[in-house]
Design a protein around this motif. Structure first.
Motif, PDB file in Angstrom:
ATOM      1  N   UNK A 209      69.094  20.305   2.602  1.00 32.86           N
ATOM      2  CA  UNK A 209      69.409  19.376   1.513  1.00 32.86           C
ATOM      3  C   UNK A 209      69.755  17.974   2.028  1.00 32.86           C
ATOM      4  N   UNK A 210      70.556  17.818   3.090  1.00 32.88           N
ATOM      5  CA  UNK A 210      70.820  16.460   3.585  1.00 32.88           C
ATOM      6  C   UNK A 210      69.546  15.697   3.944  1.00 32.88           C
ATOM      7  N   UNK A 211      68.545  16.386   4.480  1.00 33.50           N
ATOM      8  CA  UNK A 211      67.291  15.725   4.802  1.00 33.50           C
ATOM      9  C   UNK A 211      66.566  15.225   3.571  1.00 33.50           C
ATOM     10  N   UNK A 212      66.675  15.952   2.474  1.00 36.05           N
ATOM     11  CA  UNK A 212      66.067  15.497   1.225  1.00 36.05           C
ATOM     12  C   UNK A 212      66.804  14.272   0.683  1.00 36.05           C
ATOM     13  N   UNK A 213      68.124  14.246   0.823  1.00 38.81           N
ATOM     14  CA  UNK A 213      68.892  13.056   0.447  1.00 38.81           C
ATOM     15  C   UNK A 213      68.417  11.854   1.267  1.00 38.81           C
ATOM     16  N   UNK A 214      68.292  12.045   2.568  1.00 44.13           N
ATOM     17  CA  UNK A 214      67.882  10.950   3.449  1.00 44.13           C
ATOM     18  C   UNK A 214      66.489  10.457   3.090  1.00 44.13           C
ATOM     19  N   UNK A 215      65.579  11.366   2.827  1.00 47.24           N
ATOM     20  CA  UNK A 215      64.213  10.981   2.471  1.00 47.24           C
ATOM     21  C   UNK A 215      64.177  10.187   1.170  1.00 47.24           C
ATOM     22  N   UNK A 216      65.123  10.456   0.272  1.00 42.18           N
ATOM     23  CA  UNK A 216      65.193   9.736  -0.992  1.00 42.18           C
ATOM     24  C   UNK A 216      65.908   8.396  -0.867  1.00 42.18           C
ATOM     25  N   UNK A 217      66.397   8.057   0.331  1.00 39.00           N
ATOM     26  CA  UNK A 217      67.059   6.777   0.544  1.00 39.00           C
ATOM     27  C   UNK A 217      68.562   6.818   0.448  1.00 39.00           C
ATOM     28  N   UNK A 218      69.139   8.009   0.289  1.00 37.34           N
ATOM     29  CA  UNK A 218      70.577   8.161   0.124  1.00 37.34           C
ATOM     30  C   UNK A 218      71.250   8.453   1.456  1.00 37.34           C
ATOM     31  N   UNK A 219      72.441   7.914   1.635  1.00 37.59           N
ATOM     32  CA  UNK A 219      73.249   8.203   2.820  1.00 37.59           C
ATOM     33  C   UNK A 219      74.068   9.459   2.548  1.00 37.59           C
ATOM     34  N   UNK A 220      73.768  10.524   3.262  1.00 37.34           N
ATOM     35  CA  UNK A 220      74.456  11.801   3.053  1.00 37.34           C
ATOM     36  C   UNK A 220      75.909  11.699   3.497  1.00 37.34           C
ATOM     37  N   UNK A 221      76.828  12.257   2.661  1.00 39.01           N
ATOM     38  CA  UNK A 221      78.252  12.164   2.977  1.00 39.01           C
ATOM     39  C   UNK A 221      78.942  13.504   3.182  1.00 39.01           C
ATOM     40  N   UNK A 222      78.509  14.548   2.518  1.00 38.63           N
ATOM     41  CA  UNK A 222      79.215  15.813   2.691  1.00 38.63           C
ATOM     42  C   UNK A 222      78.632  16.923   1.843  1.00 38.63           C
TER      43      UNK A 222
END
Length: 277
Positions: A209-222
């Motif tokens: 899931x964090x990788x999907x956040x990153x791919x969408x342009x979001x900075x993963x936090x927790x």
């Protein structure tokens, strides 16, 4: 980094027929307000209350269903707009004080750019089996939230079907076991007309899931395990009925909520990220 672009038109067949039929049964609201489902509700609520900015703030509740979370958010003082593709959910949520509703798909949000302080996706990723669709939904959340704003998404954990099946006993039925075991490999839970328990879904590995956040342009936090191990305990409903034991269960679950080795034990996971300033 290339910024995610807004979707230009809704994807075709935005909600599969079997998924629509499942939610048109009208059972989702009660599921989180009674029995063991209260653990998911209360834990989601307490995690969000820690992560969200102080009210008032603008919250877009994407796939918010009947408004089970929008209701308390509005009561807490947030300005809440709910988007959902299920007509019954929109009818139910429209009755809630302080909640605005509109139809829409998570992959093509009816929202202006940078219009919200928070975007919640507490259900849409459950029913997007393809990674490209999940990233598209997260990219739409990125577009709709302001710079520095918060995005929180819920996922069903990869092993939830196995754990649930063992607990309820249906894993011992060969046809149920075959579908459950298949989902352990690729996360794809297939719809079966003879199975009323759930519908077409994707069970996510917490690590992806964090990788999907990153791919969408979001900075993963927790990441936060919602139910921990408590949802698998036989006496959890009775514990939740008792205020003292309920607080102990919530506290115990809170203590292990971000322990990496236990994230996959929860039935559900919350992942948080932000649009970079």
């Amino acid at each position: 980094m290339t910024q995610p672009q807004p979707a230009t038109e809704p994807p075709p067949h935005s909600l599969r027929d079997e998924i629509l039929a499942y939610y048109e049964r009208g059972e989702e609201d009660a599921r989180l307000k009674q029995g063991a489902g209260r653990l998911e509700f209360w834990r989601t609520q307490e995690v969000l209350r820690r992560l969200l900015p102080e009210a008032p703030a603008r919250v877009l509740d994407v796939g918010g269903g009947s408004g089970v979370h929008a209701e308390w958010l509005a009561r807490d003082g947030y300005e809440v707009e709910l988007v959902d593709p299920v007509p019954l959910h929109l009818e139910q949520a429209a009755r809630l004080p302080g909640v605005r509703v509109r139809p829409g798909d998570a992959r093509a949000l009816p929202a202006e750019d940078a219009a919200y302080d928070v975007v919640l996706l507490l259900g849409p990723l459950y029913h997007l089996p393809e990674r490209a669709d999940r990233v598209r939904a997260l990219a739409e959340a990125h577009r709709a939230v302001r710079p520095g704003g918060l995005v929180v998404a819920a996922t069903i954990n990869r092993f939830a079907g196995l754990h649930d099946g063992l607990q309820l006993g249906y894993y011992f039925t060969p046809e149920h076991r075959a579908r459950t075991d298949a989902a352990l490999g690729d996360g794809h839970h297939t719809h079966a007309p003879e199975d009323p328990l759930f519908t077409t879904a994707y069970f996510a590995d917490p690590t992806e899931v964090p990788g999907e956040f990153t791919e969408a342009g979001l900075a993963h936090e927790g990441q936060y395990g919602v139910e921990g191990v408590a949802w698998l305990m036989g006496g959890v409903e009775e514990w939740l009925d008792d205020p003292e034991r309920r607080e102990a269960v919530l506290a115990a679950t809170r203590r292990i909520e971000s322990e990496p080795s236990l994230l996959g034990v929860s039935g559900h996971l919350l992942t948080a990220g932000r649009r970079r300033p």
